[in-house]
Design a protein around this motif. Structure first.
Motif: not given
Length: 510
Positions: A225-228, A270-277, A321-323, A478-485
């Motif tokens: 899900v990373m852009t170049e 992206y659907s997989s959210f996380y928080n790290s300590d 950044p958003a695409t 706002a921004f468009d949802g895309s494969p690259f969040p």
């Protein structure tokens, strides 16, 4: 004939003037002029001379002698800095009985009780705080030249908050003109602490700092899900989490633990959210019950209005950044064609509050005196937080309002308002309360929507923004949802911790 108020002020100054002050002068400013107060033990009235050559008698008094006597260093423990003149039972800690309490000393009884000579800067700071005049703490952008800005910043005792407007992305990214621009490399190599001091000063003055070139490498974002551009920018040996925690330690010792995690968090579409300590890099899920985790626009707001003391700083690091989107719309106030792609929006809440004070003092008074309640509920995590406070928090003076100290504003989390509870004999018409409050809030919104008040900036990969959360508001397009969040990582820093850093650096605030 002197009015009753002036007679009281004259009497207070006359009673105070016999004390031997070491203060020779301290500067203060107004919107139109800057003057100097001269204090000496031999004069009842102290001359105030302005740049235009005029002079007048000041409508202020001197610090009470009881206050100066109580602040004598001999009354404080040199190791703990706690007071050592408080009477209490050494066995059980109980306070003395009422009849054994020492009487409050009279003004004349405190003459020369303290041999301590207070420094000019100390006296000036305490006088300004007591006087609580907004002009003692705030200046207005623009400051005429960079040289003047540097001179102001070089004198800690005269450093004031700069209320900004008419900012744009070109200005804040200009290395020669921007007062808030830093590079992460110069922050990383900060052996002499000079960069840290400049960073704290910029955050104090403007409530906003932009840091470019911040590491964005993180294991939390899958490569697919990373852009170049993101892949090319993640070759740093330092992780994004470590960079964020390093910044937090500079401005507030450590990150603030909140319902969004104990360290670094991430907001992403992206659907997989996380928080790290930040300690082992493992994902630790926190609350995601917030519109920040979507792709819709967000109105300007301060964060966590639903806790008693909201965070002092929010650190935002743009990891991806958003695409670009294909949709466009036309701006409300002009014919500009705008492409929404998650642009960040910032606004100086102190500048907005002062603008409201100028345009509509009744609205300022109502928003500064009305308690409003805010709420956050997360059913999945079991959170239910509520707190209240005025939208504009300002020092209350005898007949008006002093400097603004904080902003608490988030319409999405704000609950319906209640008027003051009526007494049995009060037949108030509640309609009047709601009409006035609605009108005051509309006047506030009218300022927030002005283009000249809003800084709109496209954050690039590696851009990190420090936002003084109790001063500056933030929002986004706002921004468009895309494969690259769109991925933003960050953390909070406590207001008490930030205030400690500022005070340790010598900055005075109301």
């Amino acid at each position: 004939m002197l009015s009753g108020k002036l007679k009281r002020e004259a009497s207070m100054i006359k009673n105070c003037c016999r004390h031997q002050f070491q203060l020779q002068s301290c500067e203060f400013g107004t919107n139109s002029s800057i003057g100097t107060r001269i204090f000496s033990s031999s004069s009842h009235w102290k001359q105030v001379r302005f740049h235009n050559g005029s002079s007048r008698k000041p409508s202020t008094t001197l610090l009470p002698k009881q206050y100066l006597d109580a602040y004598d260093p001999k009354r404080f423990d040199p190791l703990t800095h706690q007071r050592n003149d408080v009477p209490f039972n050494p066995i059980d800690g109980t306070p003395p009985s009422a009849d054994s309490h020492p009487a409050t000393p009279k003004q004349e009884d405190t003459y020369d009780k303290s041999a301590y000579k207070y420094e000019t800067s100390w006296l000036g700071t305490h006088l300004d705080r007591w006087r609580s005049d907004p002009s003692d703490f705030d200046l207005y952008w623009p400051i005429s030249t960079n040289e003047e800005l540097q001179n102001t910043q070089s004198k800690t005792k005269s450093t004031k908050r700069v209320l900004w407007s008419n900012w744009n992305a070109d200005l804040v990214r200009d290395r020669d003109k921007s007062p808030i621009l830093f590079q992460y490399d110069e922050i990383l190599h900060n052996e002499d602490k000079c960069t840290e001091k400049r960073l704290l000063k910029a955050l104090y003055q403007y409530g906003l700092v932009l840091i470019t070139g911040t590491p964005t490498s993180t294991d939390s974002l899958p490569e697919e899900v990373m852009t170049e551009a993101t892949k090319n920018a993640t070759n740093s040996q330092e992780r994004a989490e470590d960079a964020i925690l390093h910044l937090a330690s500079m401005i507030g010792y450590h990150p603030l633990q909140t319902l969004y995690g104990s360290g670094v968090w991430s907001t992403s579409s992206y659907s997989s959210f996380y928080n790290s300590d930040g300690s082992d890099g493992d994902a630790k899920v926190g609350s995601t019950a917030d519109s920040a985790y979507g792709s819709t626009s967000l109105p300007l707001h301060t964060d966590m209005t639903y806790i008693s003391n909201p965070p002092g700083v929010q650190i935002f690091l743009m990891v991806q950044p958003a695409t670009a989107t294909t949709s466009t719309f036309r701006g409300d106030q002009d014919s500009t064609i705008i492409t929404p792609k998650g642009q960040s929006v910032y606004l100086d809440g102190f500048a907005a509050a002062e603008q409201l004070r100028k345009e509509n003092s009744d609205a300022f008074h109502l928003l500064a005196s009305t308690q409003r309640r805010y709420r956050c509920i997360d059913d999945a995590e079991g959170w239910h937080l509520e707190a209240c406070g005025p939208l504009i928090n300002a020092i209350q003076r005898e007949n008006d309002w002093g400097p603004v100290t904080s902003i608490r504003h988030n319409d999405l989390d704000r609950l319906p308002d209640l008027p003051p509870y009526p007494s049995l004999t009060d037949n108030s018409n509640f309609t009047t309360f709601y009409e006035k409050l609605l009108s005051a809030h509309a006047a506030w919104d009218n300022i927030l929507r002005r283009d000249e008040m809003r800084l709109v900036i496209d954050l690039e990969c590696g851009d990190c923004v420090l936002v003084a959360n109790q001063r500056c508001m933030h929002g986004r397009f706002a921004f468009d949802g895309s494969p690259f969040p769109r991925v933003v990582m960050g953390c909070y820093v406590g207001m008490d911790e930030l205030g400690s850093k500022w005070k340790h650096s010598g900055f005075s605030f109301p």
